[in-house]
Design a protein around this motif. Structure first.
Motif, mmCIF file in Angstrom:
data_model
loop_
_atom_site.group_PDB
_atom_site.id
_atom_site.type_symbol
_atom_site.label_atom_id
_atom_site.label_comp_id
_atom_site.label_asym_id
_atom_site.label_seq_id
_atom_site.Cartn_x
_atom_site.Cartn_y
_atom_site.Cartn_z
ATOM 1 N N SER A 3 0.870 -1.008 0.017
ATOM 2 C CA SER A 3 -0.043 0.030 0.059
ATOM 3 C C SER A 3 0.804 1.044 0.134
ATOM 4 C CB SER A 3 -0.801 -0.173 1.370
ATOM 5 O OG SER A 3 -0.266 -0.019 2.403
ATOM 6 N N LYS A 4 2.029 1.269 0.635
ATOM 7 C CA LYS A 4 2.749 2.391 0.784
ATOM 8 C C LYS A 4 3.485 2.668 -0.593
ATOM 9 C CE LYS A 4 4.189 1.548 5.699
ATOM 10 N NZ LYS A 4 5.247 1.234 6.456
ATOM 11 N N GLU A 5 3.756 1.840 -1.276
ATOM 12 C CA GLU A 5 4.293 2.070 -2.717
ATOM 13 C C GLU A 5 3.261 2.387 -3.702
ATOM 14 O OE1 GLU A 5 7.185 2.579 -5.117
ATOM 15 O OE2 GLU A 5 7.430 1.788 -3.041
ATOM 16 N N ASN A 6 2.057 1.954 -3.459
ATOM 17 C CA ASN A 6 1.083 2.643 -4.219
ATOM 18 C C ASN A 6 0.754 4.162 -3.800
ATOM 19 O OD1 ASN A 6 0.039 0.467 -5.975
ATOM 20 N ND2 ASN A 6 -1.051 -0.403 -4.349
ATOM 21 N N TYR A 7 0.796 4.497 -2.723
ATOM 22 C CA TYR A 7 0.742 5.707 -2.217
ATOM 23 C C TYR A 7 1.716 6.556 -2.924
ATOM 24 C CZ TYR A 7 -2.328 4.020 1.513
ATOM 25 O OH TYR A 7 -3.249 3.252 2.233
ATOM 26 N N ARG A 8 2.911 6.160 -2.753
ATOM 27 C CA ARG A 8 4.211 6.726 -3.408
ATOM 28 C C ARG A 8 3.869 6.930 -5.051
ATOM 29 N NH1 ARG A 8 7.174 3.154 -0.592
ATOM 30 N NH2 ARG A 8 7.837 3.939 1.345
ATOM 31 N N ILE A 9 3.372 6.160 -5.754
ATOM 32 C CA ILE A 9 3.324 6.257 -7.007
ATOM 33 C C ILE A 9 2.015 7.359 -7.259
ATOM 34 C CG2 ILE A 9 2.173 5.190 -9.200
ATOM 35 C CD1 ILE A 9 3.549 2.420 -7.987
ATOM 36 N N GLU A 10 0.863 7.146 -6.532
ATOM 37 C CA GLU A 10 -0.056 7.931 -6.739
ATOM 38 C C GLU A 10 0.408 9.530 -6.571
ATOM 39 O OE1 GLU A 10 -3.368 6.720 -4.443
ATOM 40 O OE2 GLU A 10 -3.581 4.884 -5.375
ATOM 41 N N LEU A 11 0.996 9.571 -5.269
ATOM 42 C CA LEU A 11 1.399 11.171 -5.053
ATOM 43 C C LEU A 11 2.358 11.678 -6.034
ATOM 44 C CD1 LEU A 11 1.524 10.774 -1.116
ATOM 45 C CD2 LEU A 11 0.011 12.197 -2.368
ATOM 46 N N ARG A 12 3.225 10.956 -6.501
ATOM 47 C CA ARG A 12 4.383 11.442 -7.332
ATOM 48 C C ARG A 12 3.700 11.722 -8.639
ATOM 49 N NH1 ARG A 12 8.293 6.338 -6.238
ATOM 50 N NH2 ARG A 12 9.386 7.143 -4.550
ATOM 51 N N THR A 13 2.679 11.068 -9.260
ATOM 52 C CA THR A 13 1.952 11.633 -10.293
ATOM 53 C C THR A 13 1.059 12.918 -10.206
ATOM 54 O OG1 THR A 13 1.801 9.149 -10.870
ATOM 55 C CG2 THR A 13 0.428 10.533 -12.120
ATOM 56 N N ALA A 14 0.520 12.748 -8.897
ATOM 57 C CA ALA A 14 -0.385 14.046 -8.478
ATOM 58 C C ALA A 14 0.574 15.065 -8.189
ATOM 59 C CB ALA A 14 -0.927 13.667 -7.230
ATOM 60 N N ILE A 15 1.634 15.126 -7.666
ATOM 61 C CA ILE A 15 2.611 16.407 -7.838
ATOM 62 C C ILE A 15 2.798 16.979 -9.153
ATOM 63 C CG2 ILE A 15 4.824 17.101 -7.326
ATOM 64 C CD1 ILE A 15 4.766 14.832 -4.986
ATOM 65 N N ARG A 16 3.055 16.045 -10.018
ATOM 66 C CA ARG A 16 3.589 16.649 -11.196
ATOM 67 C C ARG A 16 2.139 17.248 -11.985
ATOM 68 N NH1 ARG A 16 2.304 14.472 -16.141
ATOM 69 N NH2 ARG A 16 2.001 12.282 -15.162
ATOM 70 N N GLN A 17 0.929 16.822 -12.005
ATOM 71 C CA GLN A 17 -0.105 16.953 -12.407
ATOM 72 C C GLN A 17 -0.654 18.411 -11.794
ATOM 73 O OE1 GLN A 17 -2.701 13.433 -12.151
ATOM 74 N NE2 GLN A 17 -2.219 12.982 -14.231
ATOM 75 N N LEU A 18 -0.366 18.510 -10.525
ATOM 76 C CA LEU A 18 -1.062 19.589 -9.925
ATOM 77 C C LEU A 18 -0.111 20.864 -10.247
ATOM 78 C CD1 LEU A 18 -1.763 17.932 -6.428
ATOM 79 C CD2 LEU A 18 -3.320 19.341 -7.806
ATOM 80 N N SER A 19 1.134 20.519 -10.358
ATOM 81 C CA SER A 19 2.195 21.749 -10.520
ATOM 82 C C SER A 19 1.935 22.252 -12.106
ATOM 83 C CB SER A 19 3.534 21.106 -10.352
ATOM 84 O OG SER A 19 3.798 20.919 -9.191
ATOM 85 N N ASP A 20 1.582 21.151 -12.943
ATOM 86 C CA ASP A 20 1.643 21.562 -14.377
ATOM 87 C C ASP A 20 0.009 22.511 -14.430
ATOM 88 O OD1 ASP A 20 3.586 20.065 -15.335
ATOM 89 O OD2 ASP A 20 2.207 18.495 -16.063
#
Length: 577
Positions: A3-20
């Protein structure tokens, strides 16, 4: 995959999309949670820590079928697909517009995207227009009413934005970010019910935008509204509920949620700060101080939430620690509202109330909706005996947040100073309705009932009893209950509360006039009850004092000895509380 690795994947993608999309506050929040996830010691070595930058995994693009949410601790979470981008995500016009946006040239950014139809471009154009309207609104407020005055100025872009975003939603061509902006526009226009519906759609389709959750939370003013939201069971919902419970003053429920989230986000400074906030509301100042000290060690340039830490240091009268904190935030960023509030608290603790007000006003120039500054400035005006200014400050605070019990309490204090107990009682009742477990509020209301204008002793007694049940840390309620029962000539109840008060004073090793008064009453009470041994104990203790109470105790002892020996009793005047 854990679950922790899934959270990392989701958050990394979200950081890029939110910054864009220039949603930098939400992006920062997501990044803080990313590094807050507990690391696996077997996989993360000193050369590859959670603070390592430039990881290629942040730049990876994930498809819908690659993301699944694995529940933590046996909780079943609904899988939320990661949103696909437009076919052309980095067009030249978009890059130009984003550059203008980052330079705060919002209308130029919107103009650069006037002919772009992609969802990403439409969002940035509408968002830039919204912020341009907000910027102009702030300018007009300062021009028309001054930086701290009231104004009816509104964002001039709201009508056109509502029309466009409503059409996009009806046509099904709006993305979750557009829904977030639409919800923001509806909220500003006062359409709260529809705004909640739209924001729920946004977070259900894209749960990683913390800004959308925050706006939704601001619209959940009661527990009933919160429970009616049709939210997907994503792990971000736990963050939302924990924060919402805190705002709704359900502090124990909030603490339970944050402690649960710590299972996966053990290094999250955000969660630590929220736990400190909940414990601050429960007046557990020792734990709050320890958490903030730890936060500053881990993040020495942190400014957010530090104003609450300064409140704790102020309450504990820690001059040196508050001075150090004020100096630290001044060096870090002196033009942050939190920094100004911290410095204001520092000057207030030194008794320099005029300087304190200057800094609270500066905080409000930076953010006129900064609730803490309005309330604290009201407190300063109370100290300066400037009650009209205090009332105005507190009224600003309750206009911003009608659920701020401190501002209602401040209004009660201000009217109490003006000898207007009926008004004061009205505001104390509002504060105690919002914060029923705070003994100070019940005591303030009881004192109103005790005034000559009201003189409602029975009601005052009920309030003091509630204060006792709420763990009256100032040890006021027990003594006041005893005095009121004495006034009503109900000696048995008075003796009960005097004895309880004595036990507490002994446990806390306190001396003073209350101790003398209590011992005198109990000595006289037990003498009247013919319980001479107990009366003698209290009289003997009074002999250690040097005032008139010593002579009273000697007279009581002589009278009791004569009565016990069969001689005539000596009348000793009862000592009034």
């Amino acid at each position: 995959m854990s679950s922790k690795e899934n959270y990392r994947i989701e958050l990394r993608t979200a950081i890029r999309q939110l910054s864009d999309r220039c949603l930098y506050a939400a992006s920062k929040w997501a990044a803080e949670q990313l590094v807050g996830i507990e690391q696996d010691p077997a996989k993360f070595t000193p050369a590859n820590t959670r603070f390592q930058r430039g990881s290629s995994s942040i730049r990876r693009r994930f498809r819908t079928n690659e993301i699944t949410s694995t529940p933590a601790a046996g909780v079943s979470y609904v899988s939320t697909p990661v949103m696909e981008e437009d076919d052309i995500v980095d067009g030249d016009f978009y890059l130009l517009a984003k550059s203008y946006f980052d330079c705060r040239e919002y209308r130029r950014a919107a103009h650069a995207l006037r002919d772009q139809n992609g969802k990403k471009s439409v969002f940035l154009r509408c968002y830039a227009l919204y912020l341009a309207g907000e910027k102009r609104k702030e300018e007009e407020m300062i021009e028309l009413e001054g930086p701290l005055g009231k104004s009816d100025v509104v964002n001039g872009e709201l009508v056109s934005l509502e029309r466009e975003l409503s059409t996009l939603r009806k046509n099904g061509t709006i993305d979750p970010f557009g829904l977030y902006l639409y919800g923001l526009v509806l909220k500003d226009k006062g359409s709260k019910s529809l705004a909640r519906t739209v924001l729920v759609e946004s977070v259900n389709n894209y749960p990683w935008n913390w800004s959308a959750w925050s706006e939704l939370q601001s619209l959940c003013t009661t527990v009933d509204i919160l429970t009616t939201l049709n939210l997907n069971n994503h792990w971000m919902k736990d963050f939302f509920l924990a924060s919402a419970y805190q705002e709704l003053r359900k502090h124990n429920e909030s603490l339970a949620k944050y402690e649960y989230l710590q299972g996966n986000f053990a290094f999250s400074n955000y969660i630590q700060a929220q736990i400190a906030k909940a414990q601050y509301s429960l007046r557990e100042f020792e734990q709050v101080e320890a958490i903030f000290e730890d936060l500053l060690r881990n993040d020495p340039y942190r400014v957010e939430d530090m104003d609450m830490y300064s409140n704790v240091l102020y309450a504990k009268e820690c001059f040196s620690a508050l001075s150090y904190l004020a100096h630290r935030v001044f060096i870090t960023d002196k033009y942050r509202p939190e920094s100004c509030c911290i410095i204001g608290n520092y000057y207030s603790l030194k008794g320099q109330h005029e300087k304190s007000v200057v800094y609270f006003r500066r905080a409000l120039k930076l953010n006129r909706n900064y609730l803490s500054a309005w309330t604290l400035m009201g407190h300063e005006y109370v100290e300066m005996k400037n009650t009209p200014a205090a009332v105005e400050a507190y009224r600003h605070a309750v206009d911003i947040n009608p659920c701020d019990y401190r501002a209602w309490y401040g209004l009660g204090q201000a009217y109490e100073m003006m000898s207007m107990p009926f008004y004061a009682l009205h505001y104390f009742k509002k504060s105690v309705f919002l914060q029923q477990n705070d003994s100070r509020l019940w005591i303030a209301m009881a004192k109103c009932y005790e005034t000559d204008q009201l003189h409602m002793i029975e009601e005052a007694i009920k309030c003091y009893q509630r204060a006792v049940n709420c763990n009256d840390r100032e040890a006021i309620a027990l003594h006041q209950l005893a005095k009121l029962y004495f006034e009503l000539e109900r000696s048995d109840e008075a003796a009960y509360y005097y004895k309880k008060d004595l036990e507490r004073m002994e446990a806390e090793d306190r001396e003073g006039p209350n101790m003398v008064e209590t011992l005198l009453f109990l000595a006289q009470y037990y003498r009247d009850q013919k319980r001479f041994e107990e009366a003698e104990v209290y009289c003997t203790r009074l002999l250690d004092y040097t005032g008139p109470e010593k002579e009273t105790a000697k007279s009581l002892l002589r009278g009791m000895r004569m009565e016990q020996s069969g001689g005539p009793s000596m009348d000793v005047e009862h000592f009034p509380p």
